[in-house]
Scaffold this motif. Structure first.
Motif, PDB file in Angstrom:
ATOM      1  N   ARG A 190      35.666 -15.456  23.042  1.00  9.42           N
ATOM      2  CA  ARG A 190      35.150 -14.388  22.191  1.00  9.42           C
ATOM      3  C   ARG A 190      36.130 -14.163  21.051  1.00  9.42           C
ATOM      4  O   ARG A 190      37.333 -13.971  21.282  1.00  9.42           O
TER       5      ARG A 190
ATOM      6  N   ARG B 142      36.643 -12.470  16.801  1.00  8.09           N
ATOM      7  CA  ARG B 142      36.183 -11.415  15.882  1.00  8.09           C
ATOM      8  C   ARG B 142      36.122 -11.990  14.472  1.00  8.09           C
ATOM      9  O   ARG B 142      37.068 -12.621  13.999  1.00  8.09           O
TER      10      ARG B 142
ATOM     11  N   ILE C  82      31.929  -9.271  16.767  1.00  8.60           N
ATOM     12  CA  ILE C  82      32.432 -10.117  17.844  1.00  8.60           C
ATOM     13  C   ILE C  82      31.385 -11.179  18.147  1.00  8.60           C
ATOM     14  O   ILE C  82      30.203 -10.870  18.326  1.00  8.60           O
TER      15      ILE C  82
END
Length: 293
Positions: A94, A96, A102
């Motif tokens: 994950r 950003r 995200i």
């Protein structure tokens, strides 16, 4: 005299698989036997790895996207993806984006060996080294300065999180409509399940969107579009989107605008009406059907 007969031996058909192969000139994918004959991967995981390796770079492979292409269920696809991650054929992280969103970054490996992942696809031949020139006289040694003591940089403080938008007129019907919208999100996406306390905290933010002429469909689209998978903290994600994507409108929708207070021209009693005039009691007593001009 009896005639002798030759008895032929019984014919046994060949056992095992027979291959009929056609050489592919285009639209093919090379897969190692370490994947196709993997003893710990299920058939679903092997087939999904083959499908992923055949896709072009940039293709989306989310669980819902794969479920639209394949006949398998989302539950089975999610389990196969976890198998591929466990055995080194897939990596999901994950990250950003610069705008604060995200997203999930997915990397597919055609070989589970970590050393093989870092090897270049093609290795260019190294040029032959040129003959070294004759060694020159060594220069005078240069004094090495004493390094200054390193001072650790101060830890930068994170900026405070912006507050959740609040409505200018927190009308009960406005907050109720906001709460109903938040409850309905879990019917659209099961990962957006909220507790009763979280709905009470987020409802004013949705009401602020309503005050800025955003329709329920606009709010629902802003909260559910391009969600990261999996959604680990749905309340924090919805709070962030309600805050950073707040529209710039300023007027209340007609359904939520309060009716202003007026004072009766005869009895000076307060009542709600769109324009000044007389209250209902004075209208009935005098028999007037409309306010005095």
């Amino acid at each position: 005299m009896a005639t002798s007969q030759a008895i032929a031996g019984s014919y046994a058909p060949p056992s095992g698989i027979e291959h009929v192969n056609v050489r592919h000139a285009d639209r093919f994918t090379v897969v190692g036997n370490h994947l196709s004959q993997h003893r710990k991967l299920s058939l679903a995981a092997r087939g999904l790895a083959l499908h992923i390796q055949s896709l072009p770079p940039g293709a989306r492979i989310g669980i819902k996207v794969l479920a639209t292409r394949l006949p398998d269920s989302e539950h089975r696809i999610a389990g196969a993806l976890r198998e591929l991650e466990q055995h080194g054929y897939l990596k999901r992280t994950r990250e950003r984006s610069p705008d604060g969103r995200i997203y999930t970054r997915t990397v597919s490996y055609n070989h589970p060996d970590p050393a093989a992942r870092d090897k270049a696809q093609t290795v260019a031949p190294r040029p032959k080294p040129r003959p070294a020139p004759a060694p020159a006289a060594p220069p005078d040694p240069v004094p090495v300065p004493t390094p200054a003591p390193r001072v650790p940089a101060p830890t930068a403080k994170k900026p405070p999180r912006p507050p959740l938008p609040q409505p200018l007129h927190p009308l009960p019907q406005l907050l109720q409509a906001a709460a109903l919208l938040l409850v309905g999100l879990q019917r659209q996406d099961a990962e957006l399940r909220l507790t009763e306390k979280e709905i009470d905290l987020l409802a004013p933010g949705v009401a602020a969107w309503f005050e800025r002429d955003a329709s329920p469909a606009d709010v629902r689209k802003a909260l559910t579009e391009d969600l990261p998978r999996p959604v680990r903290f749905p309340a924090q994600l919805l709070r962030h989107r309600l805050t950073v994507s707040l529209p710039s409108g300023h007027s209340l929708p007609a359904a939520f605008r309060p009716v202003p207070m007026q004072n009766c021209d005869d009895c000076d009693r307060a009542f709600r009406a769109a324009e000044p005039g007389r209250c209902d009691a004075c209208e009935d007593a005098q028999g007037w059907a409309s306010p005095r001009p």
